[in-house]
Design an enzyme around this catalytic site. Structure first.
Site, PDB file in Angstrom:
ATOM      1  N   HIS A   1     -11.545 -24.010 -10.990  1.00 39.78           N
ATOM      2  CA  HIS A   1     -12.121 -24.595  -9.776  1.00 39.78           C
ATOM      3  C   HIS A   1     -12.473 -23.523  -8.758  1.00 39.78           C
ATOM      4  CE1 HIS A   1     -11.097 -28.717 -11.089  1.00 39.78           C
ATOM      5  NE2 HIS A   1     -10.219 -28.029 -11.803  1.00 39.78           N
TER       6      HIS A   1
ATOM      7  N   LYS B   1      -1.570   8.134  -2.010  1.00 42.07           N
ATOM      8  CA  LYS B   1      -0.246   8.523  -1.494  1.00 42.07           C
ATOM      9  C   LYS B   1      -0.380   9.735  -0.581  1.00 42.07           C
ATOM     10  CE  LYS B   1       2.469   6.978  -5.435  1.00 42.07           C
ATOM     11  NZ  LYS B   1       3.210   7.434  -6.600  1.00 42.07           N
TER      12      LYS B   1
ATOM     13  N   GLU C   1      -3.939   1.019 -15.598  1.00 41.35           N
ATOM     14  CA  GLU C   1      -3.448   2.389 -15.382  1.00 41.35           C
ATOM     15  C   GLU C   1      -3.623   3.248 -16.627  1.00 41.35           C
ATOM     16  OE1 GLU C   1       0.001   2.668 -11.927  1.00 41.35           O
ATOM     17  OE2 GLU C   1       0.597   2.874 -13.998  1.00 41.35           O
TER      18      GLU C   1
HETATM   19  O1  PA5 Z   1       3.524   2.897 -14.292  1.00 43.92           O
HETATM   20  C1  PA5 Z   1       3.849   3.708 -13.449  1.00 43.92           C
HETATM   21  O2  PA5 Z   1       4.197   4.856 -13.755  1.00 43.92           O
HETATM   22  C2  PA5 Z   1       3.879   3.354 -11.974  1.00 43.92           C
HETATM   23  O3  PA5 Z   1       3.429   2.073 -11.750  1.00 43.92           O
HETATM   24  C3  PA5 Z   1       5.303   3.461 -11.461  1.00 43.92           C
HETATM   25  O4  PA5 Z   1       6.133   2.616 -12.206  1.00 43.92           O
HETATM   26  C4  PA5 Z   1       5.395   3.103  -9.976  1.00 43.92           C
HETATM   27  O5  PA5 Z   1       4.572   3.933  -9.220  1.00 43.92           O
HETATM   28  C5  PA5 Z   1       6.838   3.242  -9.472  1.00 43.92           C
HETATM   29  O6  PA5 Z   1       7.316   4.522  -9.686  1.00 43.92           O
HETATM   30  P1  PA5 Z   1       8.852   4.844  -9.602  1.00 43.92           P
HETATM   31  O7  PA5 Z   1       9.561   4.111 -10.685  1.00 43.92           O
HETATM   32  O8  PA5 Z   1       8.942   6.338  -9.771  1.00 43.92           O
HETATM   33  O9  PA5 Z   1       9.331   4.401  -8.249  1.00 43.92           O
END
Ligand code: PA5
Length: 442
Positions: free
Chosen positions: A305, A419, A284
């Site tokens: 394996h 989303k 990310e």
């Molecule tokens: O790293 C990030 O920002 C995302 O992976 C969020 O943690 C994830 O989408 C969950 O978001 P939230 O804590 O708002 O539910």
């Protein structure tokens, strides 16, 4: 008790490391001076000393109350609100934890997927037990945990009534805003804070990780001490021998030479989820603007394996980073057999850990011979303290590495696309135009 890095199998010359020194210094200056991209999300950088000590005590108190009463503790969250605590708890717990009588409470995760079967099975499993929940969501509106929270809130209210449910729901969310914060205030749930300036994947040392880790019975003071020691060690680093700088530099040098995949390798099955957390952190943070090393993981020797073949002889676009522990706390001795039909008597009397270590060394040499550079990170022991260090080590390396790569390592604009489509396909009000557009693409 420091993390060390061995880059001699990384096929990188020392001049290449030295050539990156000024860029490493620039990245560090941008991080510490908050002048780089994403500077509003640098709360994690000095969090090991700046954290709210009053809240920390409340977390310890809540954890001890939960441990004294609860049989099934459900942690609801996804992405950065899930992976860190799951990784730490898996790494520190005995295997088969939920099947062991002495492990109380049993820990379960929900809202990390949208499987109806998973959630139905979990509800059936825990419905007659004493249940408490910790719902974790910074935005408070993420679909997966929001659905799971509805399910478990209903279960608690049916079992204990609204009053009883109130004492069994712990909310970790934004300090001031969001749907979850509003609900928590209206219902009087105990809340913990995800700081505004800490993104999900950098939040393991906040209440996001701390409450679940403490409820699972692990020492969060040690966990924070590890982070603090790692932070101070990197703060005091003077040159390219620092393991955190060296790791950030090595992965960028290899990336610039055409390696497009980094494989996190472990030989301890309890570290499998740690690699999942690491994948989110780097994927990310760096995967944007058409750039980024694709982070993948293997769990050896199991994956020798399966994926071992493609690592040994597939496209030469990858390098490996291996996590090795100096000390592993228990071992199993290989027995002798009355007849040596399987031909294993030559290792009878040895521990399985010894065999595992030779598998690591043999694989490393084979993969390096096959033109896959290997970086080796050695961790003295598997403990809350060392995991606190390791998480901070990777977070800091990720910030530096992202700046070396020329991206903002603290945003994640790409995760919104799916989303929007999902909401449109589900018929969410406000998404009608997109829904029509997607219809045409079916
Ligand atoms: O790293 C990030 O920002 C995302 O992976 C969020 O943690 C994830 O989408 C969950 O978001 P939230 O804590 O708002 O539910």
């Amino acid at each position: 008790m420091s993390i060390t890095i061995d880059t001699k199998h990384g096929v990188i010359r020392e001049e290449e490391f030295l050539g990156l020194w000024s860029q490493i210094q620039d990245s560090e200056k941008a991080l510490k001076g908050k002048t780089g991209a994403g500077a509003d999300y640098l709360g994690w950088l000095d969090y090991p000393v700046s954290y709210d000590k009053g809240e920390f005590q409340r977390i310890e108190k809540a954890a001890s109350f939960i441990r004294s009463k609860c049989e099934a503790f459900i942690i609801i969250g996804i992405g950065g609100s899930y992976l860190g605590s799951k990784a730490m708890i898996d790494a520190l717990s005995p295997f088969f934890a939920n099947e062991r009588d002495e492990v109380q409470p049993k820990i379960y995760f929900a809202g990390q997927n949208i499987s109806g079967k998973y959630h139905d099975d979990l509800i059936r499993l825990v419905k007659d037990k004493d249940v408490m929940i910790n719902v974790i969501s910074k935005s408070g509106t993420t679909t997966e945990p929001a659905i799971a929270f509805r399910l478990f809130k209903n279960l608690l209210e049916e079992k204990y009534g609204a009053e009883g449910a109130r004492d069994r729901i712990y909310v970790t969310t934004d300090a001031k805003k969001g749907a979850l914060k509003e609900l928590a205030m209206a219902q009087g749930y105990e809340t913990f804070v995800i700081p505004d300036d800490v993104g999900g994947r950098y939040s393991v040392h906040t209440a996001v990780g701390l409450l679940p880790i403490a409820v699972a019975g692990f020492d969060i003071k040690d966990f924070m001490k590890g982070a603090k020691d790692q932070m101070e060690e990197t703060d005091g680093a003077m040159d390219m021998t620092d393991p955190c700088y060296r790791y950030a530099a090595a992965r960028n040098i290899l990336y610039r030479k055409g390696k497009t995949m980094e494989i996190m390798v472990n030989y301890q099955p309890e570290m499998a989820m740690f690699s999942e957390w690491w994948k989110q952190l780097f994927g990310e943070s760096e995967g944007k603007d058409g750039k980024g090393l694709f982070p993948v993981s293997v769990n050896n020797s199991t994956d020798l394996h399966s994926l071992g073949q493609i690592v040994q002889e597939g496209r030469r676009n990858m390098f490996e980073t291996i996590l090795v522990f100096d000390e592993v706390d228990r071992d199993t001795i290989i027995p002798t057999a009355s007849e040596d039909l399987d031909g294993l008597d030559y290792i009878a009397g040895s521990g399985m850990n010894h065999v595992n270590n030779k598998a690591f060394l043999g694989t490393l040499m084979a993969h390096v011979d096959g033109n896959v550079p290997n970086l080796v990170l050695t961790i003295p022991e598997l403990s809350a303290y060392m995991l606190g260090r390791l998480v901070y080590f990777f977070e800091r390396a990720c910030g530096i590495s992202g700046y070396l790569m020329g991206v903002n390592p603290f945003d994640q604009p790409g995760v919104e696309s799916y989303k929007r489509n999902m909401f449109a396909l589900l018929g969410k009000p406000g998404y009608e135009d997109l829904a029509r557009e997607l219809e045409g693409k079916k």
